[in-house]
Design an enzyme around this catalytic site. Sequence first.
Site, short mmCIF file in Angstrom:
data_model
loop_
_atom_site.label_atom_id
_atom_site.label_comp_id
_atom_site.label_asym_id
_atom_site.label_seq_id
_atom_site.Cartn_x
_atom_site.Cartn_y
_atom_site.Cartn_z
N GLU A 97 37.13 32.02 42.32
CA GLU A 97 37.73 32.75 43.44
C GLU A 97 36.65 32.86 44.49
O GLU A 97 35.79 33.73 44.41
CB GLU A 97 38.22 34.11 42.93
CG GLU A 97 39.37 34.66 43.74
CD GLU A 97 38.93 35.34 45.00
OE1 GLU A 97 38.74 34.63 46.01
OE2 GLU A 97 38.76 36.57 44.97
N CYS B 42 37.68 38.84 50.99
CA CYS B 42 37.88 37.38 51.05
C CYS B 42 39.20 37.01 51.73
O CYS B 42 39.33 35.91 52.25
CB CYS B 42 37.76 36.76 49.66
SG CYS B 42 38.83 37.52 48.46
P1 NAD Z 1 25.48 34.82 47.89
O1 NAD Z 1 26.00 33.45 48.05
O2 NAD Z 1 24.01 35.03 47.80
O3 NAD Z 1 26.10 35.51 46.59
C1 NAD Z 1 27.46 35.61 46.36
C2 NAD Z 1 27.67 36.23 44.99
O4 NAD Z 1 27.26 35.31 43.99
C3 NAD Z 1 26.85 37.48 44.70
O5 NAD Z 1 27.66 38.38 43.97
C4 NAD Z 1 25.67 37.00 43.87
O6 NAD Z 1 25.20 37.97 42.96
C5 NAD Z 1 26.29 35.87 43.11
N1 NAD Z 1 25.37 34.78 42.79
C6 NAD Z 1 24.48 34.19 43.62
N2 NAD Z 1 23.87 33.15 42.99
C7 NAD Z 1 24.40 33.11 41.74
C8 NAD Z 1 24.21 32.25 40.61
N3 NAD Z 1 23.37 31.20 40.66
N4 NAD Z 1 24.91 32.51 39.49
C9 NAD Z 1 25.80 33.53 39.43
N5 NAD Z 1 26.04 34.35 40.46
C10 NAD Z 1 25.35 34.13 41.61
O7 NAD Z 1 26.04 35.63 49.11
P2 NAD Z 1 26.12 37.18 49.41
O8 NAD Z 1 25.31 37.47 50.64
O9 NAD Z 1 25.92 38.03 48.21
O10 NAD Z 1 27.65 37.25 49.78
C11 NAD Z 1 28.13 36.65 50.94
C12 NAD Z 1 29.01 35.49 50.67
O11 NAD Z 1 29.62 35.59 49.39
C13 NAD Z 1 30.13 35.50 51.67
O12 NAD Z 1 29.97 34.38 52.49
C14 NAD Z 1 31.39 35.42 50.89
O13 NAD Z 1 32.00 34.18 51.09
C15 NAD Z 1 31.00 35.42 49.45
N6 NAD Z 1 31.66 36.46 48.69
C16 NAD Z 1 32.96 36.28 48.38
C17 NAD Z 1 33.62 37.23 47.66
C18 NAD Z 1 35.06 37.05 47.32
O14 NAD Z 1 35.75 38.04 47.12
N7 NAD Z 1 35.54 35.83 47.20
C19 NAD Z 1 32.97 38.37 47.25
C20 NAD Z 1 31.62 38.53 47.56
C21 NAD Z 1 30.97 37.55 48.29
#
Ligand code: NAD
Length: 475
Positions: A248, A282
């Site tokens: 997701e 999202c």
């Molecule tokens: P990010 O890409 O650093 O992290 C996104 C999420 O993934 C975080 O919860 C982080 O803990 C987790 N994560 C990061 N690297 C990981 C790995 N290697 N293995 C497992 N989990 C990992 O970005 P961010 O600044 O935390 O969030 C912003 C972006 O994340 C936004 O652009 C948005 O698209 C996306 N996001 C989407 C949702 C959603 O509901 N689909 C929720 C939160 C964030």
Amino acid sequence: MIEHGLFIDGRWRAGSGGNLIDVVDPATEAVVATVPVAGIGDLEEAVQAASRSFPDWAARPAPERGKMLREAARLIRERRDAIALLLTGEQGKPLREAVAEVDNAADIMEWYAEEGRRAYGRIIPARLPGVSQQVVLEPVGPVAAFSPWNFPVSQAVRKIAAALAAGCTIIIKGPEEAPGAVCEVARCLAQAGLPGGVLNLVFGDPPAISAQLIAAPEIRKISFTGSVAVGKHLAALAGALMKRTTMELGGHAPVIVFDDADAVAAATQLAAFKYRNAGQVCISPTRFFVQSGSYEAFLDAFVRKANSLRVGAGADNAEMGPLATSRRADAVSALVSEAVADGATLHAGGRKLGNAGYFYAPTVLGDVPQTSRIMKEEPFGPVALINRFGDDDEAIRLANATAYGLAGYAFTQSSRRAALAARGVKVGMLSINHFGLGPIETPFGGVGDSGHGREGGSEGLDAYLDTKFVSQLSA
Ligand code: NAD
């Protein structure tokens, strides 16, 4: 100052390495809690616990599993106010939204408590006499799940409740940014009688945790909610080992406002919806395409609403809180500045607010060039991009002009245009003339870069079930 723990094999504990991560209140930047970093040994114990407890949990009748989920839902509701306070203190959203999220988590838990009974399978008439053909559904096995910080409790519960209802055990990595609410959910489930090892909750270094858990042979299913880049990485790791995934990922939701819709009413409702959770949703409406004749009226009403919002600490029940992290505030700020440099018109906001906390003003950009990075990359913040279109075909083309495909919206009084949008917009979820996405009994998920698999509806349970076909010739 709260010290959160890891929940492994039915016990709360610190991380074996003793390392801690600070949890920061995004409204004040004060450290309000710590969360332990799970080490390699902690994760291995979690894998063993999830694996050991799986056969017994899978064998229990679904109504028995459902009873525990229902009791956990009751406990969540009973503790709603305390959990909501914790959520607001760590994630920043207005208290009113935190309460709604906790209620939603209880609702999800109750719904899966019932849906678990409906893993029906079927009988297929055979071609040969004496043969019976059955399709049976079996829990896929121990699950590794990764839930995000924007809805720290409801997103985690979507994974936990579906997995447990299907008969799977689960290790979930909760959000280090806002761990408290999901810790409370684990407490409620434990108190409801969940056997040790069935649910394990860990925190720490996300890349290290996902690499170890996905590689563990005992783990059979991966569920992730977060960014597209991370989702692609995790799906590749899982794919190399042929493990099932639910992804997701982000969205960049288009909103088409045709000229036969009530532009002012749509703008006012859309603006309220846009800035919920400071836009960190999202399915947040983000790219608005308004038919030329209605553009000025729509823009005016939207800007008026954006400028009227009271921004402040979630605990003071402001209408919009801060962004959840400083990196989010920086990312939004960079995208907006770049769009203005590319030629977009700034109609509202466009700046950080205050001296402390990660506040960013409700922002409206108009006439944003299609080529600007913000039109391709999800801002995941309080930013509305309002552009115009001429004819119906152009609206559909613009709506589909990103790699994402999660949610979409359309406003029209014409059934022909509604049908055009329903057919033409490439998304997993489309809502026409209102905001109807997200009830747990409906499938939630996307197409394209927004991922695959669904987290609600009967599809949400299927995600944790394998299909087995059994053909038997009677002796
Ligand atoms: P990010 O890409 O650093 O992290 C996104 C999420 O993934 C975080 O919860 C982080 O803990 C987790 N994560 C990061 N690297 C990981 C790995 N290697 N293995 C497992 N989990 C990992 O970005 P961010 O600044 O935390 O969030 C912003 C972006 O994340 C936004 O652009 C948005 O698209 C996306 N996001 C989407 C949702 C959603 O509901 N689909 C929720 C939160 C964030």
